[in-house]
Design an enzyme around this catalytic site. Structure first.
Site, short mmCIF file in Angstrom:
data_model
loop_
_atom_site.label_atom_id
_atom_site.label_comp_id
_atom_site.label_asym_id
_atom_site.label_seq_id
_atom_site.Cartn_x
_atom_site.Cartn_y
_atom_site.Cartn_z
N LYS A 71 12.33 -26.98 22.81
CA LYS A 71 13.59 -26.54 23.42
C LYS A 71 14.50 -27.71 23.75
O LYS A 71 15.73 -27.58 23.67
CB LYS A 71 13.31 -25.73 24.70
CG LYS A 71 12.80 -24.34 24.42
CD LYS A 71 13.01 -23.42 25.61
CE LYS A 71 12.54 -22.03 25.32
NZ LYS A 71 12.65 -21.14 26.48
N LYS A 125 8.98 -18.76 14.14
CA LYS A 125 8.73 -17.61 15.01
C LYS A 125 9.99 -16.74 15.10
O LYS A 125 11.10 -17.27 15.16
CB LYS A 125 8.37 -18.15 16.40
CG LYS A 125 7.80 -17.16 17.36
CD LYS A 125 7.56 -17.79 18.73
CE LYS A 125 8.85 -17.94 19.49
NZ LYS A 125 8.69 -18.10 20.94
N LYS A 136 14.70 -14.66 19.95
CA LYS A 136 16.01 -14.15 20.35
C LYS A 136 17.07 -15.24 20.28
O LYS A 136 18.26 -14.94 20.28
CB LYS A 136 15.95 -13.51 21.75
CG LYS A 136 15.30 -14.33 22.83
CD LYS A 136 15.09 -13.47 24.09
CE LYS A 136 14.09 -14.13 25.02
NZ LYS A 136 13.40 -13.24 25.90
P1 AMP Z 1 10.09 -14.98 25.78
O1 AMP Z 1 11.03 -14.11 25.03
O2 AMP Z 1 10.01 -16.35 25.21
O3 AMP Z 1 10.29 -14.94 27.26
O4 AMP Z 1 8.65 -14.36 25.52
C1 AMP Z 1 8.17 -13.25 26.24
C2 AMP Z 1 6.84 -12.79 25.69
O5 AMP Z 1 6.99 -12.35 24.33
C3 AMP Z 1 5.77 -13.88 25.66
O6 AMP Z 1 4.51 -13.31 25.95
C4 AMP Z 1 5.83 -14.37 24.24
O7 AMP Z 1 4.61 -14.95 23.83
C5 AMP Z 1 6.11 -13.07 23.48
N1 AMP Z 1 6.79 -13.35 22.22
C6 AMP Z 1 8.03 -13.89 22.05
N2 AMP Z 1 8.32 -14.04 20.74
C7 AMP Z 1 7.23 -13.58 20.06
C8 AMP Z 1 6.90 -13.47 18.67
N3 AMP Z 1 7.76 -13.84 17.71
N4 AMP Z 1 5.69 -12.96 18.34
C9 AMP Z 1 4.82 -12.56 19.29
N5 AMP Z 1 5.06 -12.64 20.62
C10 AMP Z 1 6.25 -13.14 21.01
#
Ligand code: AMP
Ligand code: TRP
Length: 349
Positions: A127, A210, A213
């Protein structure tokens, strides 16, 4: 405590099972968030254990957030949780900043975590990018705040996607060091729970990245707010190779994009990737993509519909978050107070 037993190996037998997880309310939630997190959060609440889910707005501001957008994204993320099956009468659902104990324990754990540990965090490196000098101090300290989120509830299980494993392991190290330094067995060693066919959903444009968002390309992800046509179109246009699907999953080894679509299909239909490959062996993407699009639309369209409905009444969402925050605070406060006491703070009011 005997000094031969590493605290990190402490069994959690003295702790009641409790689930905690968090998601950043920073923009559109994706299919990755749904399969890696939300869908599994909803399943966990029927296992007869307490489940606590948090919209981590204090983590979100480690990078600049427009205040109005953050407020909206927080409500929208709450709507996404509820639309995905997280029931506020079964789970505690709240936003982090409404429970001050997170920030307080975060500071205490900043003083336990070591710089050497923080320097190994790959998410910070990703990041902060090349210009780490310009990153906020909060972005660097972020994993210690995450440890506070988890330990504040004496959490034993943390369902997350694969990318968060390192942070949960750091949380275990922080808990163990705290217990060791103060000669207590106060914090449990929380387990990362990374399960299912889609613990790492990849970008639809590039199977080595990955799904995120924050990816500049909207075509790389499926947003939970996408309508049926958009979902179907993005799947049809997803990058793939030209080969038909193999006989077994071993045949997907060097085919990241194909593997990703198979994993998404498996996770959406609660099957294994092996099962899906067995069904579609020998078939091309001309057959597989429309089947996947139908499945994705059938599962996701009702979620975006329900999100839209919930977003019509933001006051009701705020009420749910406020109630959840009060419930969370009731668990967190006594644990925070005990932490202050263990660390030697005078508490006299
Ligand atoms: P975040 O959007 O980074 O706050 O992630 C929130 C949750 O979603 C966390 O448990 C991440 O590990 C999961 N997550 C985010 N992106 C992915 C992805 N591409 N595949 C699987 N899990 C994800
Ligand atoms: N760091 C997590 C992410 O980016 C979000 C998060 C914050 C979290 N606190 C947490 C996840 C506590 C699980 C438990 O996805």
């Amino acid at each position: 405590m005997t000094d031969t037993t590493p605290t990190s190996a402490l069994p959690n037998a003295n702790f009641t099972r409790r689930v905690f997880s968090g998601i950043q309310p920073s923009g559109n939630l994706t299919l990755g968030n749904y399969l890696g997190a939300l869908k599994r959060f909803a399943q966990k609440q029927d296992e007869g254990i307490e489940t606590i889910y948090c919209l981590v707005d204090m983590h979100a501001i480690t990078v600049w957030q427009d205040p109005e957008k953050l407020r909206r994204a927080t409500r929208e993320a709450a709507a996404a949780f509820i639309a995905s099956g997280v029931d506020p009468s079964k789970s505690i659902l709240f936003n982090q900043s409404q429970v001050g104990a997170h920030a307080e324990l975060g500071w205490l754990l900043n003083c336990v975590a070591r710089l050497g540990w923080m320097n190994r965090m790959t998410q910070f490196k990703d990041k902060a990018g090349k210009n780490a000098e310009k990153a906020s101090l909060g972005l660097y300290a972020y994993p210690a705040l995450m440890a506070a989120d988890i330990l504040l509830y004496h959490t034993t299980e943390v369902p997350v996607g694969d990318d968060q494993k390192q942070h949960v392991e750091l949380t275990r190290d922080i808990a163990a060091k705290f217990n060791h330094d103060y000669g207590v067995e106060f914090f449990p060693a929380p387990e990362p729970v990374i399960e299912g066919a889609a613990t790492r959903v990849m970008s639809l444009r590039d199977g080595s990245k990955k799904m995120s968002k924050s990816d500049p390309s909207d075509a790389s992800r499926i947003n939970l707010t996408d309508d049926a046509d958009t979902i179907a179109k993005k799947i049809r246009k997803a990058t793939t190779d030209a080969e038909p699907l193999p006989e077994t999953i071993d045949g997907l080894k060097d085919r990241a994009e194909a593997k990703n679509l198979v994993n998404i299909y498996a996770a959406l239909s609660d099957r294994t990737a092996a099962d899906v490959v067995a069904e579609y062996a020998g078939q091309g993407f001309g057959t597989f993509k429309p089947a996947l699009a139908d499945l994705a639309v059938a599962q996701l369209a009702p979620i975006s519909g329900e999100m839209n409905r919930l977003m019509q009444d933001p006051a009701e969402i705020d009420r749910i978050l406020g109630k959840g925050a009060a419930q969370a605070d009731a668990i967190a406060r006594p644990i925070l107070e005990k932490t202050y006491e263990i660390m030697g703070m005078v508490r006299s009011r």
